[in-house]
Structure formats: C-alpha cells, structure tokens
Scaffold this motif. Sequence first.
Motif, short mmCIF file in Angstrom:
data_model
loop_
_atom_site.label_atom_id
_atom_site.label_comp_id
_atom_site.label_asym_id
_atom_site.label_seq_id
_atom_site.Cartn_x
_atom_site.Cartn_y
_atom_site.Cartn_z
N UNK A 151 -49.85 -64.61 -39.26
CA UNK A 151 -49.18 -63.53 -39.62
C UNK A 151 -48.70 -63.40 -41.15
N UNK A 152 -47.98 -64.60 -41.35
CA UNK A 152 -47.54 -64.84 -42.71
C UNK A 152 -48.59 -64.80 -43.89
N UNK A 153 -49.83 -65.46 -43.32
CA UNK A 153 -50.68 -65.52 -44.30
C UNK A 153 -51.50 -64.19 -44.62
N UNK A 154 -51.68 -63.20 -43.44
CA UNK A 154 -52.04 -62.04 -43.63
C UNK A 154 -51.11 -61.16 -44.59
N UNK A 155 -49.86 -61.26 -44.24
CA UNK A 155 -48.74 -60.71 -45.18
C UNK A 155 -48.81 -60.97 -46.62
N UNK A 156 -49.24 -62.23 -46.91
CA UNK A 156 -49.13 -62.64 -48.29
C UNK A 156 -50.36 -61.99 -48.84
N UNK A 157 -51.44 -61.99 -48.40
CA UNK A 157 -52.61 -61.60 -48.83
C UNK A 157 -52.56 -60.04 -49.13
N UNK A 158 -51.96 -59.37 -48.23
CA UNK A 158 -51.58 -57.79 -48.30
C UNK A 158 -50.64 -57.64 -49.51
N UNK A 159 -49.76 -58.44 -49.74
CA UNK A 159 -48.93 -58.13 -50.57
C UNK A 159 -49.62 -58.06 -52.03
N UNK A 160 -50.81 -58.77 -52.23
CA UNK A 160 -51.18 -58.61 -53.55
C UNK A 160 -51.91 -57.45 -53.94
N UNK A 161 -52.14 -56.42 -52.93
CA UNK A 161 -52.57 -55.13 -53.28
C UNK A 161 -51.38 -53.96 -53.58
N UNK A 162 -50.17 -54.65 -53.83
CA UNK A 162 -49.11 -53.76 -54.06
C UNK A 162 -49.12 -52.85 -55.25
N UNK A 163 -48.43 -51.86 -55.53
CA UNK A 163 -48.32 -51.18 -56.59
C UNK A 163 -46.83 -51.21 -57.07
N UNK A 164 -46.47 -50.32 -58.13
CA UNK A 164 -45.06 -50.55 -58.81
C UNK A 164 -44.18 -50.03 -57.67
N UNK A 440 -55.28 -53.06 -68.67
CA UNK A 440 -54.56 -54.01 -67.68
C UNK A 440 -55.42 -55.29 -67.66
N UNK A 441 -56.74 -54.98 -67.69
CA UNK A 441 -57.60 -56.49 -67.44
C UNK A 441 -57.59 -57.22 -68.90
N UNK A 442 -57.45 -56.32 -70.10
CA UNK A 442 -57.37 -56.93 -71.37
C UNK A 442 -55.92 -57.68 -71.54
N UNK A 443 -54.96 -57.28 -70.79
CA UNK A 443 -53.89 -57.94 -71.12
C UNK A 443 -53.63 -59.28 -70.12
N UNK A 444 -54.16 -59.06 -69.01
CA UNK A 444 -54.40 -60.20 -68.21
C UNK A 444 -55.02 -61.21 -68.70
N UNK A 445 -56.30 -60.96 -69.52
CA UNK A 445 -56.90 -61.83 -70.14
C UNK A 445 -56.27 -62.55 -71.20
N UNK A 492 -49.40 -55.89 -64.73
CA UNK A 492 -50.79 -55.37 -64.92
C UNK A 492 -51.80 -55.52 -63.94
N UNK A 493 -51.51 -56.30 -62.92
CA UNK A 493 -52.28 -56.13 -61.55
C UNK A 493 -51.89 -55.11 -60.71
N UNK A 494 -50.48 -54.68 -60.71
CA UNK A 494 -50.18 -53.47 -60.20
C UNK A 494 -50.82 -52.14 -60.84
#
Length: 558
Positions: A151-164, A440-445, A492-494
């Motif tokens: 459950x924690x692992x699944x929530x951790x992965x889900x948190x990475x598709x968050x927006x602002x 965003x991609x340019x800034x991350x890079x 930038x990911x958000x």
Amino acid sequence: MSQLAMVNTTIKRPLVNYHKSVWGDYFLSYTPQLTEISSQEKLEHEELKEKVRQMLVETPDNSIQKLVLIDTIQRLGVGYHFENEIKISIQNIFDESDQSKNEDDFDDLYVVALRFRLVRQQRHYMSPDVFKKFTNNDGKFKETLTKDVLGLLSLYEAAHVRVHHEDILEEALTFTTTHLESMGPKLDNSLKAQVSEALIRPIHTNVPRVAARKYMPIYENIESHDDLLLKFAKLDFHILQKVHQRELSELTRWWNDLDPVNNFPYARDKLVECYYWAIGVYYEPQYRRARRTLTKLVAIITVTDDLYDAYATYDELVPFTDAVERCDIGAMDSISSYMRPLYQVFLDYFDEMEEESTINGKLDYVYCAKIETNRWTKSYLKEVEWLNGGKIPKCEEYKRNATLTIAIPMLVVTCLIVMEEFVAKETFQWILNDSLVLPASSLINRLKDDIIGHEHEQQREHGASFVECYMKEYGASKQDAYAEIWKEIANAWKDINTEYLRATQVPTIVLEPAVNLARLVEILQGDDFTNSKYNLKDVISMLFVDSVMNHDHNCVGV
C-alpha cells in the motif's frame, strides 16, 4: 592529418582530458545475420501477444485484477502493443469511479493508489480526495498504514503524478518515503527489491526501457507472477534488442566514417551513449528512423558542446556561430580549418533531414529546427562571453540562456519532424511556444546537469552554473543552492503533470519526447554521460548486450 595539427598552437585552450570511448567498435560485431529475428521467434511472439490481449479483454474493467494486469503490462514494457485496449479500459474505470465517487468501493490503499496513478497516467483528472479516508483529522496519514508495505509503495508511486497545490499528495510522498526507507532492510528479498528500486527511481520519472528491463527479474520473483506474461515480455525485449543492436552497428559505421579521433580530437567520443539517449525517447520498433536521426543529432550536440565549452576561442566561435545560422557550404571558408569537419556534419545532417521531410510533408518544420539550432549555438556563445567577462548572471537571466544551451527545444522539434506520425502545424507551434512541458523538461535537464557537472567543471575554467549564480545572488551556501535546484525540479515535474491533464486535445505522442528527455537526465548519477565507464556502461550493457532470455543481469542503483 589530425585537426589539432591545423590549430594555432600559440592559443592557450582549456582542454579537458576525456576518456576514450568505452565501446569503440564493439557493436560492429552485430551483423545483420546475427541480429536476424527467426520466423520461430516471430510466430511465438504473435501467439503470446494474442494470448495477453485475450487476458486483457476478458478481465472485467471494474476488478482489481484488471488494474494489476494493466500496471504489469506497462511496467514490463509491452504496453505499446495494447494501447487501444488499455485506453478503453482506463476510460471505463475512470467513468465508473467518477459516478460512484461518494460510495468508493475500494478501501484498500494499494488499489486506490494504483487506480489513481493509472488513471492520471492516461491523462484523466482524478481528485486526490480519494486518499482522505486514509488520513486522520489533522491531515496526516494513519500510522496503521505503515504495516501495509504494498500500500505504501503504491501510494509513493501515485504521489509522483501530483500537480501544484495537492497538499495531501505532498504529505503522501513524505510519509511513504520516510517509512519505506526505514523498513527496507527488514523486508524479504522480493519486497526489498521493489522498495529499493522505487526509492532510487519512481515509475513516473524513470526511462521506460530501463524500467522495463529492471522490472523483469523483480516481477519474476513475485510469487503470483504470470508466466505467460513474463515470457511474452522477455521475448519482446529480446526481439527489440536485436533491432537496437543492428541499428547500433549501422550507426557505429556512420560515426567511424566521420573519423572522430582525427576530426574531433577535442570532444567526447560517445556514439553509443548518444544512441541510448535516442532509445530513451523512442524504443518501439516503428521509430527506427527517428532513433537514427536523434542519435546523429545528440552526437553533433556533444561535439559542439565540447567545442564551445572546452576548446575553441571566442574569436573562432563568432564566425562558427554565424556559419551555423547561414547553414550554407559557402560559409566554410569563414571558419577555422579544424572546425570544418564538424560544420560539414551539420550541413549533411540538415540535407538528410530536408530530403526525408520532403517525402513525409514536414519540410516547413525543418525551418523551425534550423531556428532552434541557431538559438542553441548563440546561447553557447553568450556563455563564453560571460566567462570571458567574468560575469556571474542573476538566476533568471542564467536560466533563460541555459535552458537553450541544454538543447531540449532543438531535440523536441527534431522528434516531431522525424516521428512517423504527422503533427498538425497548430500543435507543432503550441508545443514550441505555449506548452509547459518544453520549458519544464529544459529546466529539469539544465538544473540536474548543473548538479551533476558542478564539481567536475569547476576544476577548470568554466562558466558559472546555477549553483554559483544562486550563491552570489542570494549570499547562499552551496547546500542552499542544491536545495533550491531540487525544489525547482519538483515544481517542473508538476508543470509536466499539469499539462498532461490539461492539454488533452494534444496527442500524448507529441508530449512524450520532452517528458522522456527529462526522464533520461533524472536517472543519471554523477557525471555519467561524460564519465560513462561506470554507471551508464552497466545500463547500456543491460539494454543492448546482455540477453534477457537466459540470465538476469540486475543492475542495481540505476
């Protein structure tokens, strides 16, 4: 004769000693005969693919089994075979969850988080309020959840598709990261591998091809794994690997014909690493032409970067920058003789692109590619001017220029030109001028590159990175500058995630190149690209050398 013999030796140059190519002519050994896909392999692949398709169609959309099956298919790297089936299923799952939002039928954290991530990945907005049932009145996640590793692992992965402004997902990321890190050593082997890989690189920010190859041995060690699905994924990887090996062989021959040792002795010899970059953007079989063009472009970028960054003088670079803008054989006499082989590669590259674009109706877009190339070389020249003048710019001024030197706009324009699908002119202009994804991609890079290369580059004469700019402007420490970089990368990911959910009229295939370019730099550790004898060599071996069919080389820490 080496081009260095044609150089003015009285000029003091900040030359860097790069190591020789790790791979040399290794991939020339992959002949067409050796990389041929047998009729038996093709037949078995088709049969297995149809069986997996049947599994996908027959499993009910409103079941936990369907969510797990879609996730597994995607994580094993074979989702591209079933895009339509997955799209329809996720639409049905989303519609059903939307109708029953008040009486949510899933109480399991693993399932709720998995559904949330899959739905958002498919570009549907699902509210993070689905996680409220797992929190206390103070907004913190319930401590009882710490016993639920999956459950924690699944929530951790889900948190990475968050927006602002999604505070509950910010809290989820902190909560899950803390607990997963502390419990890691105590877990059994199968779970330990899943947790450690996720903490190193979450699904959403991982390079798809690398993620798939690394997930295979993890999935195989899960007791409930499906043998048929695993067999199909391995065979698919094996067949595609042969395609990639053949392409690498052809590109090695192209690179050798350019005689880099004599023509570009000042630059890194990174052909295979450049191909890895192309694979990170497009790995599917139909993108052979796109990979070839992208590899050539990344090789040109690498040599040009070293020319501006580590070798040529300002007085040599001014006419070279003008010549790139002219993009004309007539400019050859205006540049230093040792620069001419590189300039010829530029001319040949654009000739080839124009020739192919005439056939597929994208000739107008090549003009845009040339404009981006001009902006790119001019941004390099500005960096040299700053260095010569001892200028450390303000952060915003630095970012405006440095997000061009990183060459992402030029790469993305090229992707849209060489991809098989036709891109409408309005969409092409939108991605260049209005999309959040490209900046965003340019800034991350740029920022990740600044962290990676900071120590290495400050050991010689080199322009200021964001680290120096931030320290000077705010009187801050190096640690403060690094903290700011990580915060800006997260934001930038958000932006990327926001655009995926908002710009649904734009096909995913148009957004993906910029996102995959962000993923590529995210998985680098240390100065991997420059110093590729280490981590990146293992990744390249895993993708292009080691067979997935008879043994599992699991490259930890990528």
